[in-house]
Design a protein around this motif. Structure first.
Motif, PDB file in Angstrom:
ATOM      1  N   PHE A 256       0.817  -1.214   0.000  1.00  0.00           N
ATOM      2  CA  PHE A 256       0.000   0.000   0.000  1.00  0.00           C
ATOM      3  C   PHE A 256       0.856   1.271   0.000  1.00  0.00           C
ATOM      4  O   PHE A 256       0.364   2.373   0.244  1.00  0.00           O
ATOM      5  CB  PHE A 256      -0.993  -0.021   1.164  1.00  0.00           C
ATOM      6  N   GLY A 257       2.144   1.087  -0.271  1.00  0.00           N
ATOM      7  CA  GLY A 257       3.010   2.247  -0.496  1.00  0.00           C
ATOM      8  C   GLY A 257       3.518   2.899   0.768  1.00  0.00           C
ATOM      9  O   GLY A 257       3.994   4.036   0.721  1.00  0.00           O
ATOM     10  N   LEU A 258       3.408   2.185   1.896  1.00  0.00           N
ATOM     11  CA  LEU A 258       3.844   2.801   3.154  1.00  0.00           C
ATOM     12  C   LEU A 258       5.206   2.265   3.588  1.00  0.00           C
ATOM     13  O   LEU A 258       5.533   1.107   3.332  1.00  0.00           O
ATOM     14  CB  LEU A 258       2.817   2.524   4.256  1.00  0.00           C
ATOM     15  N   ARG A 259       5.943   3.132   4.240  1.00  0.00           N
ATOM     16  CA  ARG A 259       7.235   2.727   4.782  1.00  0.00           C
ATOM     17  C   ARG A 259       7.009   1.728   5.915  1.00  0.00           C
ATOM     18  O   ARG A 259       5.972   1.777   6.579  1.00  0.00           O
ATOM     19  CB  ARG A 259       7.972   3.951   5.341  1.00  0.00           C
ATOM     20  N   PRO A 260       7.980   0.860   6.181  1.00  0.00           N
ATOM     21  CA  PRO A 260       7.823  -0.080   7.303  1.00  0.00           C
ATOM     22  C   PRO A 260       7.601   0.670   8.619  1.00  0.00           C
ATOM     23  O   PRO A 260       8.197   1.726   8.833  1.00  0.00           O
ATOM     24  CB  PRO A 260       9.155  -0.837   7.319  1.00  0.00           C
ATOM     25  N   ASP A 261       6.724   0.160   9.451  1.00  0.00           N
ATOM     26  CA  ASP A 261       6.472   0.761  10.763  1.00  0.00           C
ATOM     27  C   ASP A 261       6.301  -0.391  11.761  1.00  0.00           C
ATOM     28  O   ASP A 261       5.184  -0.820  12.059  1.00  0.00           O
ATOM     29  CB  ASP A 261       5.200   1.630  10.702  1.00  0.00           C
ATOM     30  N   PRO A 262       7.441  -0.908  12.253  1.00  0.00           N
ATOM     31  CA  PRO A 262       7.383  -2.082  13.135  1.00  0.00           C
ATOM     32  C   PRO A 262       6.496  -1.862  14.364  1.00  0.00           C
ATOM     33  O   PRO A 262       5.819  -2.775  14.816  1.00  0.00           O
ATOM     34  CB  PRO A 262       8.845  -2.284  13.558  1.00  0.00           C
ATOM     35  N   ALA A 263       6.458  -0.620  14.879  1.00  0.00           N
ATOM     36  CA  ALA A 263       5.645  -0.357  16.073  1.00  0.00           C
ATOM     37  C   ALA A 263       4.160  -0.543  15.763  1.00  0.00           C
ATOM     38  O   ALA A 263       3.413  -1.132  16.553  1.00  0.00           O
ATOM     39  CB  ALA A 263       5.912   1.060  16.571  1.00  0.00           C
ATOM     40  N   HIS A 264       3.732  -0.071  14.584  1.00  0.00           N
ATOM     41  CA  HIS A 264       2.323  -0.211  14.203  1.00  0.00           C
ATOM     42  C   HIS A 264       1.967  -1.684  13.987  1.00  0.00           C
ATOM     43  O   HIS A 264       0.920  -2.156  14.440  1.00  0.00           O
ATOM     44  CB  HIS A 264       2.050   0.595  12.927  1.00  0.00           C
ATOM     45  N   ILE A 265       2.868  -2.395  13.317  1.00  0.00           N
ATOM     46  CA  ILE A 265       2.617  -3.821  13.056  1.00  0.00           C
ATOM     47  C   ILE A 265       2.531  -4.575  14.390  1.00  0.00           C
ATOM     48  O   ILE A 265       1.665  -5.431  14.582  1.00  0.00           O
ATOM     49  CB  ILE A 265       3.735  -4.425  12.164  1.00  0.00           C
ATOM     50  N   GLU A 266       3.420  -4.215  15.318  1.00  0.00           N
ATOM     51  CA  GLU A 266       3.394  -4.887  16.629  1.00  0.00           C
ATOM     52  C   GLU A 266       2.067  -4.616  17.346  1.00  0.00           C
ATOM     53  O   GLU A 266       1.470  -5.527  17.924  1.00  0.00           O
ATOM     54  CB  GLU A 266       4.573  -4.409  17.492  1.00  0.00           C
ATOM     55  N   ARG A 267       1.594  -3.370  17.277  1.00  0.00           N
ATOM     56  CA  ARG A 267       0.311  -3.018  17.922  1.00  0.00           C
ATOM     57  C   ARG A 267      -0.822  -3.874  17.369  1.00  0.00           C
ATOM     58  O   ARG A 267      -1.628  -4.423  18.115  1.00  0.00           O
ATOM     59  CB  ARG A 267      -0.004  -1.541  17.668  1.00  0.00           C
ATOM     60  N   ILE A 268      -0.850  -4.020  16.030  1.00  0.00           N
ATOM     61  CA  ILE A 268      -1.927  -4.799  15.401  1.00  0.00           C
ATOM     62  C   ILE A 268      -1.833  -6.263  15.820  1.00  0.00           C
ATOM     63  O   ILE A 268      -2.829  -6.895  16.188  1.00  0.00           O
ATOM     64  CB  ILE A 268      -1.844  -4.697  13.858  1.00  0.00           C
ATOM     65  N   LEU A 269      -0.617  -6.800  15.753  1.00  0.00           N
ATOM     66  CA  LEU A 269      -0.450  -8.224  16.077  1.00  0.00           C
ATOM     67  C   LEU A 269      -0.810  -8.490  17.540  1.00  0.00           C
ATOM     68  O   LEU A 269      -1.408  -9.520  17.863  1.00  0.00           O
ATOM     69  CB  LEU A 269       0.980  -8.684  15.771  1.00  0.00           C
ATOM     70  N   ARG A 270      -0.467  -7.556  18.405  1.00  0.00           N
ATOM     71  CA  ARG A 270      -0.822  -7.732  19.824  1.00  0.00           C
ATOM     72  C   ARG A 270      -2.335  -7.659  19.989  1.00  0.00           C
ATOM     73  O   ARG A 270      -2.926  -8.459  20.725  1.00  0.00           O
ATOM     74  CB  ARG A 270      -0.125  -6.681  20.695  1.00  0.00           C
TER      75      ARG A 270
END
Lengths: 259, 310
Positions: free
Chosen positions: B105-119
Motif C-alpha cells: 500500500f506504499g507505506l514505509r515499514p512501521d514495526p511499532a504499528h505492526i506490533e500493535r496490530i499483532l498484539r
C-alpha cells in the motif's frame, strides 16, 4: 492526481523482497542444484566427451560450452521463477491482495520480473564461478556479457510471467519450459557451434530463436559468433517487445486476473 | 459526503450471469454497515468491485471522493479488505506477510504499528510462525492484521465470522467497535443475522443483485418487525372458538396459551377487537406479553416477499 501519477516504489520493493525471500528460503536447493548440474556437465561433456572433441573455433571444448551452459540455466530459471512467482498467488488466492492494492501493472511487473531476473542472473553467475573451477575462463567482452545476461534474464522472465498468467494448472506451467524451451536450448547450440551442422540443419537452426541468444552470448566470451551480433540483438529485442505487448494486453483486459 | 458512493453499478460476467443490476448505495463515514443477503445475491461481487478485484460492467464508485477507476491509487489506499476465503501464503511467517501488505500500500515499514496490530489480534506470540502451522481462526486473524496494516479508513469484512469459534467472534466484534471509535468505517457481509443485529448501525439487504432495502437497524426493526401477543389463559381450551377465526390465532401450551401475530405497520393491529371477542366468548386470561420479531425473521420475510413478487 499527482498521487496517481507517482510510482509506488515501496510496493515494488515489497513484491521484490517477498519473491527474493522465497529464493533465500530455499537457498540450499537454489544454489546447490546449479553447482551440481554444472559439475556434471563438465564431467560428462568436458572431461569424458570433451577430451575427444577438438577445439571449436580455436576454443577448447570445455571452455566452449560455458556460455551455452549459463544460457541453458538462465532461460529455464528465468521462465520457471517468473511463472511460478505470479502463478502461485493466483493458485493460492492471495492475488486478491495485489489486485486490491494501489499498484499499477508496471509496478507489479517490475516487482515480479525484477525478482525472477535477479534470481536467474545469480544462478548464471554461480554457474560461471563453478566453471572457473574446471576451465580457465576467458571473457573478451565482459560488459557485453553482462548486458546479454541482463537482457536475456529480463526478456525470459517476462515470458515466464506471461506463462504464469496464462497457465490455469501446474501442468501448463511446466508445459512451455519442458516441451519448448529446453529442447530449443539444447538444439540452439549450447554444446556445439551451428556451423558444425550439415547445411540443411544449419538453415533449420536459424528458425530457433535461442540460437541468436547463445551465439551473441558466446561472442561476448570468445569474440566469435554463429550469426551477426546485430541480428542477435534485434531478435532478442523483438522477443522482449512481444512479451511486453502480451503483458500490457493482459493487464489492460484483466485476462485471467480479473473477472 | 458519504465515504463510499455507488451509483448505477451493474456487473454481468462473461458467462452471462448478472450479479449486480443498478446498485445505488451510500455508506456514511464512521458507520458500521451490514450487507445481508442469501448466497449468490451479489454481496462479494459488490465488495470486490469497490476493492478493484472485479471490473464493473457499468456505473461509478467513489471512495472518500476518489473514483475507483480514474483515481484508483487514492481510492484503494483508503480500503482494507478481509476476504471471505482463508487465502494465505502457506510458507510465510505472520510478521513477513503483514509487513508485505503494508508495503503493497506504499507505506514505509512501521514495526511499532505492526506490533500493535499483532498484539491486538493475539498474534504477537505467533509472529515467527509459518502460516501453514496456524489454525483456521488464527489465519482469519492474520487476514485482518494484513487488512489493517496500512491503516485503512474503510474496512471491508466479507463473511468475517464464517466458521470461527465463539471466542474469536467476540474478539472480532470488539475489534470492529474499537475501529469505529477510531473513525474507521466498517462494511461487513454476513449470513449471521445476530452479527448484523449486534454490530450494525445500518443494514442493507441485497437480493438477486439488487439492493431491496437500506435502513437504520433500529428503525428497520421498528418498522418491519412483527409482534406476537401471547395470552396465558385461566383455563385450557380444546380449540380456537369459531367466532375468533378472523384472527390468525395459534393455540399452544396444551391449550393454555393463545398466540396472536400482528403487523406493527398495519393501520389497525386488531388487538382491541381480539380482546373484545375473547371476552364475548367467555375466555379469560391471567397474563399477557408481547415479543418483537428478530432481525432474522425480518430478513427471511423480506427475501421471501421479494421471491414471491419475482
Amino acid at each position: 492526481m499527482s498521487e496517481t501519477m507517482s510510482m509506488n516504489w515501496p510496493a515494488v520493493r515489497a513484491i521484490y523482497r517477498f519473491e527474493m525471500g522465497r529464493f533465500w528460503r530455499t537457498a540450499g536447493q537454489s544454489i546447490l542444484a546449479p553447482v551440481i548440474s554444472t559439475t556434471l556437465y563438465f564431467v560428462v561433456f568436458g572431461a569424458a566427451i570433451g577430451s575427444r572433441v577438438s577445439a571449436v573455433d580455436d576454443v577448447p571444448y570445455g571452455l566452449f560450452i560455458v556460455p551455452g551452459l549459463i544460457m541453458l540455466s538462465l532461460l529455464t530459471q528465468s521462465i520457471s521463477n517468473a511463472s511460478f512467482g505470479i502463478y502461485f498467488p493466483r493458485f493460492a488466492g492471495t492475488i486478491y491482495e495485489i489486485l486490491s492494492a494501489p499498484i499499477s501493472p508496471l509496478e507489479v511487473v517490475l516487482g515480479f520480473v525484477g525478482a525472477a531476473a535477479s534470481k536467474s542472473i545469480l544462478i548464471g553467475l554461480i554457474i560461471l564461478a563453478t566453471s572457473a573451477l574446471f576451465v580457465p575462463l576467458r571473457i573478451d567482452h565482459p560488459v557485453w556479457m553482462i548486458g546479454f545476461l541482463l537482457l536475456t534474464a529480463v526478456t525470459f522472465s517476462l515470458f515466464g510471467f506471461v506463462i504464469g498468467l496464462w497457465a490455469d494448472g501446474f501442468e501448463k506451467l511446466q508445459l512451455v519450459p519442458l516441451l519448448v524451451v529446453t529442447p530449443l536450448t539444447f538444439l540452439g547450440g549450447s554444446f556445439y557451434a551451428i556451423s558444425m551442422l550439415p547445411p540443411f540443419w544449419h538453415a533449420v537452426s536459424l528458425i530457433n530463436p535461442v540460437v541468436y541468444l547463445i551465439s551473441a552470448f558466446r561472442w561476448a566470451f570468445f569474440g566469435k559468433a554463429d550469426v551477426s551480433i546485430a541480428i542477435s540483438l534485434g531478435m532478442t529485442a523483438l522477443f522482449l517487445v512481444i512479451c511486453l505487448g502480451l503483458v500490457t494486453y493482459i493487464f489492460r483486459t484483466g485476462y485471467r486476473l480479473k473477472s | 459526503m458519504p465515504i463510499i458512493s455507488i451509483s448505477k453499478l451493474s456487473k454481468t460476467y462473461t458467462s452471462g450471469f448478472t450479479a449486480l443490476s443498478g446498485i445505488d448505495l451510500a455508506i456514511e463515514r464512521g458507520e458500521i454497515f451490514a450487507l445481508l443477503g442469501p448466497n449468490g445475491a451479489g454481496k462479494s461481487t459488490l465488495i470486490n468491485i469497490v476493492c478493484g478485484i472485479v471490473t464493473p460492467s457499468s456505473g461509478t464508485v467513489t471512495v472518500d471522493g476518489h473514483d475507483i477507476a480514474a483515481d484508483y491509487r487514492a481510492a484503494r489506499r483508503a480500503i482494507g479488505l478481509v476476504p471471505q476465503e482463508l487465502t494465505t501464503d502457506a510458507f510465510e511467517t505472520v510478521l513477513n506477510t503483514v509487513s508485505f501488505s503494508r508495503g503493497l500500500f506504499g507505506l514505509r515499514p512501521d514495526p511499532a504499528h505492526i506490533e500493535r496490530i499483532l498484539r491486538a489480534l493475539s498474534l504477537w506470540d505467533k509472529r515467527d510462525s509459518r502460516l501453514m502451522t496456524l489454525s483456521g481462526g488464527m489465519k482469519r486473524r492474520v487476514l485482518i492484521a494484513k487488512a489493517l496494516s496500512h491503516e485503512p479508513r474503510v474496512l471491508f469484512l466479507d463473511e468475517p465470522t464464517a466458521g470461527v469459534d465463539v471466542e474469536l467472534r467476540q474478539d472480532m466484534w470488539r475489534l470492529v467497535r474499537d475501529l469505529r471509535q477510531q473513525g474507521v468505517t466498517v462494511i461487513l457481509t454476513t449470513h449471521y443475522i445476530e452479527e448484523a443485529e449486534e454490530m450494525a448501525d445500518r443494514i442493507g439487504v441485497i437480493r438477486r443483485g439488487q439492493i431491496i432495502l437500506v435502513e437504520e437497524k433500529a428503525a428497520l426493526m421498528r418498522k418491519l418487525g412483527r409482534k406476537q401477543l401471547t395470552l396465558q389463559l385461566q383455563a385450557p381450551i380444546p380449540a380456537v372458538p369459531p367466532e375468533l377465526s378472523d384472527y390468525e390465532l395459534a393455540l399452544a401450551g396444551d391449550g393454555r396459551e393463545l398466540i396472536y401475530t400482528y403487523d406493527t405497520r398495519a393501520e389497525r393491529t386488531g388487538i382491541t377487537g381480539l380482546l373484545t371477542g375473547l371476552a364475548a366468548a367467555g375466555i379469560q386470561f391471567s397474563d399477557l406479553h408481547t415479543e418483537q420479531s428478530s432481525l432474522e425473521d425480518i430478513f427471511v420475510g423480506l427475501v421471501r416477499e421479494g421471491e414471491t413478487r419475482a
